[in-house]
Scaffold this motif. Structure first.
Motif, PDB file in Angstrom:
ATOM      1  N   THR A 234      -2.414  -7.650 -10.321  1.00 60.05           N
ATOM      2  CA  THR A 234      -2.280  -6.335 -10.952  1.00 60.05           C
ATOM      3  C   THR A 234      -2.485  -5.224  -9.927  1.00 60.05           C
ATOM      4  OG1 THR A 234      -3.327  -7.339 -12.880  1.00 60.05           O
ATOM      5  CG2 THR A 234      -3.126  -4.924 -12.877  1.00 60.05           C
ATOM      6  N   CYS A 235      -3.584  -5.331  -9.191  1.00 59.19           N
ATOM      7  CA  CYS A 235      -3.914  -4.286  -8.223  1.00 59.19           C
ATOM      8  C   CYS A 235      -2.856  -4.220  -7.128  1.00 59.19           C
ATOM      9  CB  CYS A 235      -5.274  -4.540  -7.583  1.00 59.19           C
ATOM     10  SG  CYS A 235      -6.654  -4.211  -8.686  1.00 59.19           S
ATOM     11  N   TYR A 236      -2.458  -5.369  -6.618  1.00 59.95           N
ATOM     12  CA  TYR A 236      -1.487  -5.386  -5.521  1.00 59.95           C
ATOM     13  C   TYR A 236      -0.188  -4.706  -5.937  1.00 59.95           C
ATOM     14  CZ  TYR A 236       1.962  -6.974  -2.183  1.00 59.95           C
ATOM     15  OH  TYR A 236       2.990  -6.992  -1.268  1.00 59.95           O
ATOM     16  N   ARG A 237       0.317  -5.108  -7.104  1.00 61.99           N
ATOM     17  CA  ARG A 237       1.585  -4.522  -7.572  1.00 61.99           C
ATOM     18  C   ARG A 237       1.446  -3.020  -7.794  1.00 61.99           C
ATOM     19  NH1 ARG A 237       2.307  -8.974 -10.761  1.00 61.99           N
ATOM     20  NH2 ARG A 237       1.412  -7.866 -12.549  1.00 61.99           N
TER      21      ARG A 237
ATOM     22  N   LYS B 215      -2.117  -8.137   2.520  1.00 66.37           N
ATOM     23  CA  LYS B 215      -0.825  -8.581   1.979  1.00 66.37           C
ATOM     24  C   LYS B 215       0.247  -7.491   2.112  1.00 66.37           C
ATOM     25  CE  LYS B 215       1.453 -10.788  -1.927  1.00 66.37           C
ATOM     26  NZ  LYS B 215       1.324 -11.422  -3.234  1.00 66.37           N
ATOM     27  N   LEU B 216      -0.181  -6.225   2.060  1.00 66.53           N
ATOM     28  CA  LEU B 216       0.782  -5.120   2.242  1.00 66.53           C
ATOM     29  C   LEU B 216       1.242  -5.013   3.693  1.00 66.53           C
ATOM     30  CD1 LEU B 216      -0.970  -2.210   0.263  1.00 66.53           C
ATOM     31  CD2 LEU B 216       1.263  -3.209  -0.303  1.00 66.53           C
ATOM     32  N   GLY B 217       0.476  -5.638   4.586  1.00 68.11           N
ATOM     33  CA  GLY B 217       0.783  -5.496   6.017  1.00 68.11           C
ATOM     34  C   GLY B 217       0.258  -4.189   6.579  1.00 68.11           C
ATOM     35  N   ALA B 218      -0.723  -3.595   5.902  1.00 63.52           N
ATOM     36  CA  ALA B 218      -1.298  -2.334   6.375  1.00 63.52           C
ATOM     37  C   ALA B 218      -2.274  -2.603   7.514  1.00 63.52           C
ATOM     38  CB  ALA B 218      -2.011  -1.624   5.231  1.00 63.52           C
TER      39      ALA B 218
ATOM     40  N   SER C   7      -3.463   2.123   7.358  1.00 62.80           N
ATOM     41  CA  SER C   7      -2.203   2.859   7.487  1.00 62.80           C
ATOM     42  C   SER C   7      -1.036   1.905   7.286  1.00 62.80           C
ATOM     43  CB  SER C   7      -2.112   3.528   8.857  1.00 62.80           C
ATOM     44  OG  SER C   7      -1.767   2.572   9.848  1.00 62.80           O
ATOM     45  N   LEU C   8       0.004   2.405   6.646  1.00 60.66           N
ATOM     46  CA  LEU C   8       1.196   1.607   6.385  1.00 60.66           C
ATOM     47  C   LEU C   8       2.404   2.536   6.481  1.00 60.66           C
ATOM     48  CD1 LEU C   8       2.365  -1.145   5.419  1.00 60.66           C
ATOM     49  CD2 LEU C   8       2.107  -0.288   3.082  1.00 60.66           C
ATOM     50  N   ASP C   9       3.257   2.286   7.473  1.00 64.32           N
ATOM     51  CA  ASP C   9       4.453   3.126   7.634  1.00 64.32           C
ATOM     52  C   ASP C   9       4.124   4.613   7.536  1.00 64.32           C
ATOM     53  OD1 ASP C   9       5.799   0.756   7.711  1.00 64.32           O
ATOM     54  OD2 ASP C   9       6.386   0.825   5.597  1.00 64.32           O
TER      55      ASP C   9
END
Lengths: 422, 422
Positions: free
Chosen positions: B240-243, B275-278, B297-299
């Protein structure tokens, strides 16, 4: 036109204004929109905080009595029956010899009297069951945040008349105030008078200047918590001004005009107040700039006649209009805060009347200094951009020196003050 | 999940955040809506101030040369040819022996070289004409405010990156900025995580508390100049949180989550960042409260993982998120101002780590004192309502005494600071 004017003192003028008690009205708004508004109700604790005994740490909830004989040599072992996270509840009361794995913020299970942090426990998996051992005695209540230990149900936490800041907003959310009652912002109308005025989108013409006072005052109204209503600019013609002022009064709660309050040939406001039947509270104040600032009342409405001179207009607004807007907002601290400070630079002008000089505050090694602006050409302009205080230079002196004790009126302090004294 | 965390110093953590330069964007808004926004263009004087020579008083504009021989015994007489109010112009140049009745702010007629105030003149009506006599010598330029004497055309008066206050708004109006370019407010999303959280409009349930952090943080975002976007609350469930986090990133410029950054069983944020790759900038800071504050940070987007503990959440926001929002706003002073102050009351807790305590500022006889809150039960709550500083209590002490020198971080000062040092 009555040209005889008797100057009154600043504090007395402020009192004249503040004796008028506006008919404040209340509105209910969503919590998300409430930042910066003034509470029109007390915030009361609708439940205890915390609402249940909870754990401040991750650990095991147990009965302290079970650890009475625990020691390095004789560890006590518990059966771990379940895991309780924040927002969850144990499925049943704890029995002697049992432990519940409990997370920070979770409710202490019934029957548990303390929490042993993970760091002092050892976990053992055996025959599909989890056990925990502990080597020291725990006290009743150890690592338990008791129900109501921060706030008891029914306590009044924040009083009506307080400004909603992030902390107050947190309290409102905690106690379920999805909507909150706040004082309605007064609609403050602004007319700029003067045939010389062009509007901001008009090209410059010979002999004319753009209307800057109205925009400055609108920003001041917003900073003071009011809702600015731009009514436009008016040429120096009696009938035009009279009709405009009269018609606007039903549209706004407070009316500000800039210009036309002096005693020159084109200063029409005194006659307009007279024809309206408004009572002039004062039309001359022992101060510089802004001595001609005039305030009149008509059927519970106040009409602020600010000077057309930008500095005088600015000062007149902050001293007299600001606290009245705050009064409309039901604030318990309607006045700007006045503090003691040291003057940061010389102010060599002789000072027959009390002078209010825009400037800025600086904190130097725990001391407060104020730097009045306007000492040289460039400072006039940059000071406009930086001003956050009015430096008060009391009258009757030949000038001020760096380091002299002065008062400073804080213009951007959100806390305000209950009283105003110089 | 990597449980190994190396604490970094507060200043270093701030630097890590501020090395990320957001892609600021500019928008044009109406002058009336601009109060409190940050300028995205310099304000330049589009004309001189004053734009023409003008009179600072009501009086008569004359040629000073005509008064060369004026005295008590030999007054000089002038023919009054016309009257010029502010915004009007004389119909023709002045000739020798003529006077123009002139009002404050009006343009000096061509040929006039000084203004004699009404007080030193006598007016005589004779044969349908008006005459004026003067008994003293006037100087060239006397009582004339020269064109450009306050500001010359082309001068840069206020720099891009400055906050628009009433003074700046006056300057914008003066120079015809009907619209002004400001930096767009960043949209700052807020998710509160925690199965224990109820929304503000839900009734209390056993083991649960209402989500107050999100509302507190939204008020903080607004105070910092950002646009808060409430995304809701999330139960402690990884998918839930990830999505939710992943989907929200395209909706906001900055994402704040509260809770889930510790190392407990339900602290999901570290795994979500992974998992987001941050890239995690830091996940442990040598400070209390808020040591687990995590920024990733992510993108080019920053994700602020604030603690679920209210004080820690508040402090983490002000130290790390506030300057980043200000950076988005193009402010030249993105940091809170840090000042020296004396501690107003004892703070007897031992202090292994640098501690940031909410409190309030008091000005006492020119000195600045700060009163940390939270010393007793009731103070916790009232302090929330009054806080306007973070008192910095450096680590490595056994406690602090009244009168000790400390730093105070000003939370409601609009001026800000160019740098941040403790």
């Amino acid at each position: 036109m009555n040209l005889h004017r008797t100057p009154i003192q600043v504090e007395s003028a402020v009192q004249h204004v503040m004796q008028h008690k506006p008919a404040v009205t209340v509105e209910e708004i969503g919590l998300k929109q409430s930042h910066g508004r003034i509470l029109a109700e007390d915030i009361q604790a609708t439940h205890a905080i915390p609402p249940f005994p909870k754990s401040p740490y991750d650990g095991f909830a147990i009965s302290a009595a079970d650890t009475a004989k625990a020691s390095r040599e004789a560890p006590v072992t518990f059966l771990v029956t379940e895991r309780v996270g924040a927002g969850q509840r144990a499925s049943r009361p704890l029995r002697s010899g049992e432990a519940v794995r409990i997370m920070t913020g979770a409710e202490i299970p019934e029957g548990a009297t303390c929490v042993a942090m993970f760091e002092i426990c050892q976990t053992i998996e055996r025959a599909d069951k989890t056990y925990m051992t502990i080597k020291r005695k725990m006290e009743n209540g150890q690592n338990i945040i008791g129900k109501g230990s921060e706030t008891e149900e029914g306590e009044v936490l924040v009083l009506s008349g307080t400004r909603i800041n992030p902390g107050v907003q947190a309290l409102l959310a905690t106690f379920g105030y999805a909507n909150v009652r706040v004082y309605r912002k007064p609609r403050v109308g602004v007319y700029a008078t003067g045939t010389e005025l062009l509007d901001v989108d008009q090209p410059l013409e010979p002999g004319k200047i753009r209307n800057s006072n109205a925009y400055m005052v609108m920003a001041q109204i917003e900073r003071s918590g009011g809702e600015p209503v731009y009514l436009g600019k008016l040429a120096d013609d009696f009938d035009t001004c009279y009709r405009a002022v009269k018609n606007s009064l039903s549209e706004v709660d407070i009316l500000i005009t800039t210009g036309g309050v002096s005693v020159g040939d084109y200063d029409l406001m005194p006659d307009i107040y007279e024809k309206l039947g408004a009572e002039v509270l004062f039309n001359k104040i022992a101060m510089r700039p802004g001595s001609v600032t005039t305030v009149a009342s008509l059927d519970k409405q106040l009409l602020f006649g600010l000077s057309g001179n930008p500095s005088a207009c600015y000062v007149g607004f902050e001293l007299y209009t600001h606290p009245f807007i705050q009064s409309y907002l039901g604030s318990t601290n309607p006045y700007h805060k006045v503090i003691n400070a040291k003057l940061g630079s010389d102010f060599p002008k002789p000072n027959p009347f009390t002078r209010f000089v825009r400037g800025f505050i600086a904190y130097e090694q725990g001391n407060v200094r104020v730097y009045p602006a306007g000492m040289d050409k460039s400072a006039v302009v940059t000071s406009l951009a930086r001003s956050n205080v009015l430096t008060v230079l009391s009258g009757g002196t030949r000038g001020y020196k760096q380091g002299d004790d002065v008062y400073a009126i804080l213009l951007e302090d959100n806390e305000g003050a209950r009283e105003f004294h110089l």
